[in-house]
Design a protein around this motif. Structure first.
Motif, PDB file in Angstrom:
ATOM      1  N   HIS A  94      59.943  61.705  19.451  1.00 62.78           N
ATOM      2  CA  HIS A  94      61.151  61.461  18.641  1.00 62.78           C
ATOM      3  C   HIS A  94      62.105  62.633  18.804  1.00 62.78           C
ATOM      4  N   TYR A  95      61.873  63.450  19.825  1.00 69.17           N
ATOM      5  CA  TYR A  95      62.594  64.722  19.972  1.00 69.17           C
ATOM      6  C   TYR A  95      64.097  64.493  20.169  1.00 69.17           C
ATOM      7  N   ILE A  96      64.943  65.270  19.461  1.00 69.16           N
ATOM      8  CA  ILE A  96      66.383  64.985  19.440  1.00 69.16           C
ATOM      9  C   ILE A  96      67.229  66.011  20.192  1.00 69.16           C
ATOM     10  N   LYS A 101      68.835  78.595  28.356  1.00 68.93           N
ATOM     11  CA  LYS A 101      69.501  79.850  27.994  1.00 68.93           C
ATOM     12  C   LYS A 101      69.492  80.029  26.466  1.00 68.93           C
ATOM     13  N   ARG A 102      69.811  78.934  25.766  1.00 69.92           N
ATOM     14  CA  ARG A 102      69.881  78.996  24.303  1.00 69.92           C
ATOM     15  C   ARG A 102      68.526  79.419  23.719  1.00 69.92           C
ATOM     16  N   LEU A 103      67.446  78.788  24.190  1.00 72.55           N
ATOM     17  CA  LEU A 103      66.123  79.074  23.623  1.00 72.55           C
ATOM     18  C   LEU A 103      65.694  80.513  23.878  1.00 72.55           C
ATOM     19  N   ASN A 104      66.022  81.038  25.062  1.00 70.67           N
ATOM     20  CA  ASN A 104      65.608  82.418  25.369  1.00 70.67           C
ATOM     21  C   ASN A 104      66.351  83.444  24.521  1.00 70.67           C
ATOM     22  N   LEU A 133      47.447  80.118  22.119  1.00 72.38           N
ATOM     23  CA  LEU A 133      48.054  78.826  22.457  1.00 72.38           C
ATOM     24  C   LEU A 133      49.455  78.752  21.879  1.00 72.38           C
ATOM     25  N   GLU A 134      50.395  78.163  22.641  1.00 71.38           N
ATOM     26  CA  GLU A 134      51.709  77.871  22.058  1.00 71.38           C
ATOM     27  C   GLU A 134      52.026  76.389  22.193  1.00 71.38           C
ATOM     28  N   SER A 135      52.339  75.789  21.050  1.00 68.75           N
ATOM     29  CA  SER A 135      52.705  74.373  20.993  1.00 68.75           C
ATOM     30  C   SER A 135      54.232  74.249  21.116  1.00 68.75           C
ATOM     31  N   GLY A 136      54.709  73.307  21.948  1.00 67.78           N
ATOM     32  CA  GLY A 136      56.155  73.137  22.139  1.00 67.78           C
ATOM     33  C   GLY A 136      56.751  74.380  22.760  1.00 67.78           C
ATOM     34  N   THR A 137      56.147  74.855  23.835  1.00 64.93           N
ATOM     35  CA  THR A 137      56.460  76.171  24.417  1.00 64.93           C
ATOM     36  C   THR A 137      57.819  76.226  25.112  1.00 64.93           C
ATOM     37  N   ALA A 138      58.319  75.082  25.611  1.00 61.87           N
ATOM     38  CA  ALA A 138      59.627  74.980  26.304  1.00 61.87           C
ATOM     39  C   ALA A 138      59.732  75.957  27.479  1.00 61.87           C
ATOM     40  N   THR A 139      60.469  77.057  27.320  1.00 64.53           N
ATOM     41  CA  THR A 139      60.655  78.020  28.424  1.00 64.53           C
ATOM     42  C   THR A 139      59.477  79.004  28.508  1.00 64.53           C
ATOM     43  N   GLY A 140      58.580  78.964  27.536  1.00 66.22           N
ATOM     44  CA  GLY A 140      57.423  79.869  27.525  1.00 66.22           C
ATOM     45  C   GLY A 140      57.789  81.305  27.172  1.00 66.22           C
ATOM     46  N   ILE A 141      59.003  81.510  26.655  1.00 67.71           N
ATOM     47  CA  ILE A 141      59.482  82.882  26.444  1.00 67.71           C
ATOM     48  C   ILE A 141      58.630  83.665  25.448  1.00 67.71           C
ATOM     49  N   TRP A 142      58.137  82.986  24.408  1.00 64.36           N
ATOM     50  CA  TRP A 142      57.302  83.694  23.416  1.00 64.36           C
ATOM     51  C   TRP A 142      55.987  84.145  24.058  1.00 64.36           C
ATOM     52  N   GLN A 154      51.512  69.809  30.395  1.00 67.31           N
ATOM     53  CA  GLN A 154      52.243  68.782  29.642  1.00 67.31           C
ATOM     54  C   GLN A 154      51.279  68.114  28.663  1.00 67.31           C
ATOM     55  N   ARG A 155      51.657  68.135  27.409  1.00 61.28           N
ATOM     56  CA  ARG A 155      50.759  67.653  26.368  1.00 61.28           C
ATOM     57  C   ARG A 155      51.555  67.466  25.086  1.00 61.28           C
ATOM     58  N   SER A 156      51.112  66.579  24.204  1.00 64.92           N
ATOM     59  CA  SER A 156      51.710  66.518  22.867  1.00 64.92           C
ATOM     60  C   SER A 156      50.758  67.173  21.875  1.00 64.92           C
ATOM     61  N   VAL A 157      51.321  67.863  20.904  1.00 65.65           N
ATOM     62  CA  VAL A 157      50.492  68.566  19.913  1.00 65.65           C
ATOM     63  C   VAL A 157      49.672  67.597  19.059  1.00 65.65           C
ATOM     64  N   GLN A 184      53.682  77.995  16.869  1.00 66.13           N
ATOM     65  CA  GLN A 184      54.508  76.785  17.010  1.00 66.13           C
ATOM     66  C   GLN A 184      55.854  77.047  16.342  1.00 66.13           C
ATOM     67  N   ARG A 185      56.919  76.939  17.139  1.00 65.11           N
ATOM     68  CA  ARG A 185      58.239  77.306  16.616  1.00 65.11           C
ATOM     69  C   ARG A 185      59.228  76.182  16.884  1.00 65.11           C
ATOM     70  N   LEU A 186      59.926  75.771  15.834  1.00 67.55           N
ATOM     71  CA  LEU A 186      61.020  74.803  15.947  1.00 67.55           C
ATOM     72  C   LEU A 186      60.602  73.421  16.449  1.00 67.55           C
ATOM     73  N   LEU A 187      59.542  72.906  15.857  1.00 71.13           N
ATOM     74  CA  LEU A 187      59.153  71.519  16.133  1.00 71.13           C
ATOM     75  C   LEU A 187      59.803  70.590  15.108  1.00 71.13           C
ATOM     76  N   ILE A 188      60.682  71.145  14.282  1.00 67.76           N
ATOM     77  CA  ILE A 188      61.427  70.377  13.278  1.00 67.76           C
ATOM     78  C   ILE A 188      62.161  69.198  13.925  1.00 67.76           C
ATOM     79  N   GLY A 189      62.595  69.390  15.173  1.00 68.76           N
ATOM     80  CA  GLY A 189      63.358  68.345  15.863  1.00 68.76           C
ATOM     81  C   GLY A 189      62.486  67.350  16.616  1.00 68.76           C
ATOM     82  N   GLY A 190      61.144  67.414  16.417  1.00 75.54           N
ATOM     83  CA  GLY A 190      60.287  66.547  17.220  1.00 75.54           C
ATOM     84  C   GLY A 190      59.195  65.798  16.480  1.00 75.54           C
ATOM     85  N   LEU A 191      58.874  66.190  15.247  1.00 81.05           N
ATOM     86  CA  LEU A 191      57.694  65.590  14.603  1.00 81.05           C
ATOM     87  C   LEU A 191      58.040  64.813  13.338  1.00 81.05           C
ATOM     88  N   THR A 192      57.463  63.606  13.226  1.00 72.53           N
ATOM     89  CA  THR A 192      57.628  62.808  12.010  1.00 72.53           C
ATOM     90  C   THR A 192      56.609  63.298  10.971  1.00 72.53           C
TER      91      THR A 192
END
Ligand SMILES: C[S@@+](CC[C@H](N)C(=O)[O-])C[C@H]1O[C@@H](n2cnc3c(N)ncnc32)[C@H](O)[C@@H]1O
Length: 299
Positions: A21-23, A32-35, A64-73, A109-112, A128-136
């Motif tokens: 449901h990711y928006i 760039k924004r996420l980094n 482990l990092e969930s929703g890692t995106a760019t992996g910057i953390w 590639q995996r879903s939490v 896990q950071r900023l999954l607000i835009g992806g989880l019901t």
């Protein structure tokens, strides 16, 4: 990479078995924004710490990092810890994964909400950071259960989420933009006030030592470096394709005009725009764990 329409920006391929449901988009601008956002959140919200939870790392631990995106953390933490610690980042999208990384780091590639069986009790820390835009609501419950399962006894989960207010008190244009954002999230079944609910949800799922550290931040101040104002402005720009695809605004021009009016209000009003919460909690330790002598690594 430029996309032609808002729908295309959001229609990036993910594995057919993964539902989302990711928006937000998953493109070069988002990279760039996420980094930049990572640096800001670490500095301003987490007091300069990548791991805010009081976890003690030992050689051989896995993170482990969930929703890692760019992996910057993960990559930032791998730089300041010994190579005996291993790191796994996963995301439903692989598009933002880094091209190069050390051999003790991996991405998949995996879903939490559906983690591998063999991960049970493997990880010392789950970030896990900023999954607000992806989880019901239902997915948050499953997410917390899955994170609890994959943590070692005594391991820590750390979640960082914004507290999106029901009312902003900044001005009518800001309120309208926030209202559109909340509608987009609610329509997708997302939980815009998850930061307020997370502590209770973690306790209910068996976590102990649940703590919430909240930092209120305004969007008022313009600075040359990446500020909270820039963070919020870029966040709304990233939501633009989703808002247009959902027809919550009729045209790009309407979005751009609203955005400019909102920024003007931010210039005039020093009120808090939203706050950020680090919510962390521990999986109950095994009964005899205090008897073990530990070599702890300082982060
Ligand atoms: C706003 S980004 C934040 C990325 C990263 N955590 C950070 O703070 O820089 C959210 C990420 O969560 C991913 N995501 C959304 N739903 C997910 C799910 N069910 N499982 C795993 N990752 C998911 C998105 O693809 C996106 O990369």
């Amino acid at each position: 990479m430029l996309h032609e329409s808002p729908a295309e920006v959001l229609a990036l391929p993910i594995a057919p078995t993964i539902k989302s449901h990711y928006i937000l988009p998953s493109d070069d601008t988002e990279f760039k924004r996420l980094n930049l956002q990572n640096q800001f959140l670490t500095r301003e919200v987490c007091d300069g710490k990548l791991v805010y939870a009081p976890a003690e790392l030992e050689h051989g631990d896995q993170i482990l990092e969930s929703g890692t995106a760019t992996g910057i953390w993960l990559l930032s933490l791998a730089k300041v810890t010994p190579p005996t610690i291993s790191f796994t980042g996963f995301d439903i999208h692989t598009r933002l994964f880094p091209q190069e990384y050390p051999s003790n780091v991996s991405f998949l590639q995996r879903s939490v909400i559906n983690l591998p069986d063999e991960w049970t009790e493997q990880f010392k820390i789950v970030n896990q950071r900023l999954l607000i835009g992806g989880l019901t609501e239902k997915e948050w419950k499953k997410t917390i259960q899955e994170i609890h399962r994959v943590l070692v006894p005594g391991g820590w989960v750390q979640c960082i989420e914004p507290c999106i207010p029901s009312n902003t008190d900044v001005g009518p244009n800001t309120e309208r933009m926030f209202d559109i954002m909340r509608t987009l999230m609610t329509r997708n079944g997302l939980v815009y006030n998850i930061a307020e609910l997370l502590g209770r949800k973690l306790s209910k799922s068996g976590f102990v030592n649940v703590q919430t550290h909240t930092v209120p931040l305004s969007a008022h101040q313009r600075t040359t470096e990446f500020s909270h104002r820039t963070l919020m402005e870029w966040f709304f720009a990233a939501l633009k394709p989703g808002m247009l695809a959902a027809q919550l605004l009729q045209s790009e021009e309407e979005f751009d005009t609203l955005m400019q009016s909102m920024l003007k209000e931010w210039d005039e009003c020093p009120e808090v725009a939203w706050s950020w919460s680090v919510v962390y909690a521990q999986k109950r330790a095994a009964k005899d764990s205090s008897a073990t002598y530990k070599f702890c690594i300082h982060m």
